[in-house]
Design an enzyme around this catalytic site. Sequence first.
Site, PDB file in Angstrom:
ATOM      1  N   HIS A  85      36.776  49.325  39.234  1.00 49.45           N
ATOM      2  CA  HIS A  85      37.751  50.254  38.682  1.00 49.45           C
ATOM      3  C   HIS A  85      39.153  49.647  38.719  1.00 49.45           C
ATOM      4  O   HIS A  85      39.879  49.650  37.723  1.00 49.45           O
ATOM      5  CB  HIS A  85      37.706  51.567  39.471  1.00 49.45           C
ATOM      6  CG  HIS A  85      38.718  52.579  39.025  1.00 49.45           C
ATOM      7  ND1 HIS A  85      38.376  53.720  38.344  1.00 49.45           N
ATOM      8  CD2 HIS A  85      40.070  52.616  39.156  1.00 49.45           C
ATOM      9  CE1 HIS A  85      39.472  54.408  38.077  1.00 49.45           C
ATOM     10  NE2 HIS A  85      40.515  53.767  38.564  1.00 49.45           N
ATOM     11  N   GLU A  86      39.520  49.097  39.869  1.00 47.17           N
ATOM     12  CA  GLU A  86      40.863  48.523  40.008  1.00 47.17           C
ATOM     13  C   GLU A  86      41.028  47.280  39.139  1.00 47.17           C
ATOM     14  O   GLU A  86      42.097  47.023  38.605  1.00 47.17           O
ATOM     15  CB  GLU A  86      41.159  48.194  41.481  1.00 47.17           C
ATOM     16  CG  GLU A  86      41.148  49.398  42.420  1.00 47.17           C
ATOM     17  CD  GLU A  86      42.009  50.557  41.941  1.00 47.17           C
ATOM     18  OE1 GLU A  86      43.072  50.314  41.342  1.00 47.17           O
ATOM     19  OE2 GLU A  86      41.609  51.724  42.156  1.00 47.17           O
TER      20      GLU A  86
ATOM     21  N   HIS B 295      42.166  48.266  35.713  1.00 42.97           N
ATOM     22  CA  HIS B 295      43.632  48.423  35.653  1.00 42.97           C
ATOM     23  C   HIS B 295      44.290  47.047  35.565  1.00 42.97           C
ATOM     24  O   HIS B 295      45.178  46.813  34.756  1.00 42.97           O
ATOM     25  CB  HIS B 295      44.157  49.090  36.940  1.00 42.97           C
ATOM     26  CG  HIS B 295      43.873  50.567  37.046  1.00 42.97           C
ATOM     27  ND1 HIS B 295      44.261  51.482  36.103  1.00 42.97           N
ATOM     28  CD2 HIS B 295      43.257  51.289  38.023  1.00 42.97           C
ATOM     29  CE1 HIS B 295      43.894  52.702  36.486  1.00 42.97           C
ATOM     30  NE2 HIS B 295      43.273  52.617  37.651  1.00 42.97           N
TER      31      HIS B 295
END
Length: 152
Positions: free
Chosen positions: A67-68, A71
Amino acid sequence: MSDQELQRLAEKLSLEKFAVPFLHKAYFNKRLRTTGGRYLLNSHNIEFNPKSYEIFGIDELIGIILHELCHYHLHLRGMGYKHRDADFRNLLKKVGAPRFCSSIEETKKKQITAIHMYECLDCKQQYPRKRRMNIEKYRCGKCHGRLKKISK
Ligand SMILES: [Zn+2]
Ligand SMILES: [Zn+2]
Protein backbone atom coordinates in the site's frame (compact mmCIF):
# COMPACT_ATOMS: atom_id res chain seq x y z
CA MET A 1 11.93 -7.95 12.59
CA SER A 2 14.72 -5.39 12.34
CA ASP A 3 14.69 -2.20 10.29
CA GLN A 4 17.22 -3.83 8.02
CA GLU A 5 14.98 -6.80 7.33
CA LEU A 6 12.07 -4.46 6.75
CA GLN A 7 14.17 -2.45 4.31
CA ARG A 8 15.13 -5.58 2.38
CA LEU A 9 11.51 -6.75 2.28
CA ALA A 10 10.36 -3.38 0.91
CA GLU A 11 13.11 -3.44 -1.73
CA LYS A 12 12.21 -6.97 -2.74
CA LEU A 13 8.46 -6.29 -2.97
CA SER A 14 9.11 -3.13 -4.96
CA LEU A 15 11.06 -5.03 -7.60
CA GLU A 16 8.70 -8.00 -7.64
CA LYS A 17 5.41 -6.16 -7.77
CA PHE A 18 6.25 -2.79 -9.29
CA ALA A 19 9.38 -3.67 -11.30
CA VAL A 20 10.90 -0.44 -10.00
CA PRO A 21 13.49 -0.27 -7.19
CA PHE A 22 12.68 1.27 -3.83
CA LEU A 23 15.53 3.71 -3.27
CA HIS A 24 14.60 5.28 0.04
CA LYS A 25 14.34 4.14 3.63
CA ALA A 26 11.80 1.86 5.25
CA TYR A 27 11.86 1.67 9.04
CA PHE A 28 9.69 1.04 12.07
CA ASN A 29 8.38 3.96 14.06
CA LYS A 30 6.90 3.09 17.45
CA ARG A 31 5.13 6.42 17.61
CA LEU A 32 2.71 5.52 14.83
CA ARG A 33 -0.48 4.69 16.61
CA THR A 34 -3.48 4.12 14.46
CA THR A 35 -2.01 3.58 11.01
CA GLY A 36 0.02 0.62 9.86
CA GLY A 37 2.29 2.73 7.70
CA ARG A 38 2.98 6.22 6.47
CA TYR A 39 4.66 7.50 3.34
CA LEU A 40 6.53 10.74 3.97
CA LEU A 41 6.13 13.16 1.07
CA ASN A 42 9.26 15.17 1.86
CA SER A 43 11.85 12.50 2.56
CA HIS A 44 10.18 9.74 0.46
CA ASN A 45 10.84 7.37 3.32
CA ILE A 46 8.19 5.00 4.62
CA GLU A 47 7.48 4.44 8.30
CA PHE A 48 5.81 1.32 9.63
CA ASN A 49 4.01 0.57 12.82
CA PRO A 50 5.83 -2.31 14.53
CA LYS A 51 2.55 -3.36 16.14
CA SER A 52 1.03 -4.29 12.78
CA TYR A 53 3.67 -6.95 12.40
CA GLU A 54 3.72 -8.01 16.04
CA ILE A 55 -0.04 -8.40 16.25
CA PHE A 56 -1.05 -9.48 12.78
CA GLY A 57 2.07 -11.02 11.28
CA ILE A 58 3.92 -10.96 8.02
CA ASP A 59 0.93 -10.99 5.65
CA GLU A 60 -0.44 -7.85 7.24
CA LEU A 61 2.96 -6.18 7.00
CA ILE A 62 3.36 -7.10 3.34
CA GLY A 63 -0.07 -5.62 2.61
CA ILE A 64 0.92 -2.38 4.30
CA ILE A 65 4.26 -2.24 2.47
CA LEU A 66 2.50 -2.70 -0.88
CA HIS A 67 0.00 0.00 0.00
CA GLU A 68 2.72 2.46 0.98
CA LEU A 69 4.76 1.59 -2.10
CA CYS A 70 1.75 2.58 -4.22
CA HIS A 71 1.87 6.06 -2.62
CA TYR A 72 5.63 6.11 -3.08
CA HIS A 73 5.92 5.13 -6.74
CA LEU A 74 3.00 7.27 -7.91
CA HIS A 75 4.23 10.30 -6.01
CA LEU A 76 7.72 9.99 -7.47
CA ARG A 77 6.27 9.64 -10.98
CA GLY A 78 4.09 12.71 -10.50
CA MET A 79 0.90 10.67 -10.73
CA GLY A 80 -2.20 10.62 -8.52
CA TYR A 81 -0.85 9.20 -5.26
CA LYS A 82 -3.73 10.05 -2.94
CA HIS A 83 -6.36 7.60 -1.74
CA ARG A 84 -9.09 9.11 -3.90
CA ASP A 85 -7.00 9.25 -7.10
CA ALA A 86 -7.79 6.80 -9.89
CA ASP A 87 -4.07 6.15 -10.46
CA PHE A 88 -3.75 5.11 -6.85
CA ARG A 89 -6.78 2.85 -6.86
CA ASN A 90 -5.75 1.17 -10.08
CA LEU A 91 -2.25 0.50 -8.85
CA LEU A 92 -3.55 -0.93 -5.57
CA LYS A 93 -5.68 -3.34 -7.52
CA LYS A 94 -2.85 -4.28 -9.83
CA VAL A 95 -0.47 -5.23 -7.02
CA GLY A 96 -3.17 -6.62 -4.75
CA ALA A 97 -2.63 -4.14 -1.93
CA PRO A 98 -5.27 -3.27 0.67
CA ARG A 99 -7.26 -0.13 0.03
CA PHE A 100 -6.38 1.72 3.23
CA CYS A 101 -3.22 2.22 5.22
CA SER A 102 -4.46 -0.56 7.36
CA SER A 103 -5.35 0.90 10.70
CA ILE A 104 -4.70 -1.13 13.81
CA GLU A 105 -8.14 -0.36 15.17
CA GLU A 106 -9.87 -1.30 11.95
CA THR A 107 -7.98 -4.53 11.66
CA LYS A 108 -8.78 -5.44 15.22
CA LYS A 109 -12.44 -4.89 14.52
CA LYS A 110 -12.20 -6.99 11.39
CA GLN A 111 -10.67 -9.81 13.36
CA ILE A 112 -13.32 -9.68 16.01
CA THR A 113 -16.12 -9.91 13.46
CA ALA A 114 -14.39 -12.87 11.84
CA ILE A 115 -15.70 -15.21 14.45
CA HIS A 116 -16.08 -18.92 14.73
CA MET A 117 -19.68 -20.01 14.91
CA TYR A 118 -20.75 -23.18 16.68
CA GLU A 119 -24.15 -24.75 16.88
CA CYS A 120 -25.70 -27.30 19.15
CA LEU A 121 -26.68 -30.46 17.27
CA ASP A 122 -29.75 -30.90 19.44
CA CYS A 123 -31.35 -27.55 20.25
CA LYS A 124 -29.62 -25.53 17.47
CA GLN A 125 -28.51 -22.85 19.91
CA GLN A 126 -25.66 -20.91 18.28
CA TYR A 127 -22.44 -19.89 19.95
CA PRO A 128 -20.30 -17.25 18.27
CA ARG A 129 -16.75 -17.37 19.57
CA LYS A 130 -13.74 -15.20 18.92
CA ARG A 131 -11.46 -18.16 19.27
CA ARG A 132 -11.57 -21.74 18.15
CA MET A 133 -13.23 -23.96 20.64
CA ASN A 134 -12.52 -27.59 21.38
CA ILE A 135 -15.84 -29.24 20.55
CA GLU A 136 -14.70 -32.48 22.11
CA LYS A 137 -14.51 -30.70 25.42
CA TYR A 138 -17.36 -28.20 25.42
CA ARG A 139 -21.06 -28.92 25.32
CA CYS A 140 -24.13 -26.79 24.75
CA GLY A 141 -24.88 -24.54 27.71
CA LYS A 142 -28.62 -25.01 27.35
CA CYS A 143 -29.14 -28.71 26.77
CA HIS A 144 -25.67 -30.15 27.15
CA GLY A 145 -25.80 -31.42 23.56
CA ARG A 146 -22.81 -31.81 21.27
CA LEU A 147 -21.59 -28.82 19.29
CA LYS A 148 -20.50 -28.55 15.71
CA LYS A 149 -18.69 -25.80 13.87
CA ILE A 150 -20.87 -24.14 11.25
CA SER A 151 -18.58 -21.40 10.00
CA LYS A 152 -15.01 -20.34 10.07
ZN1 LIG B 1 -2.47 5.19 2.26
ZN1 LIG C 1 -28.30 -27.48 22.98
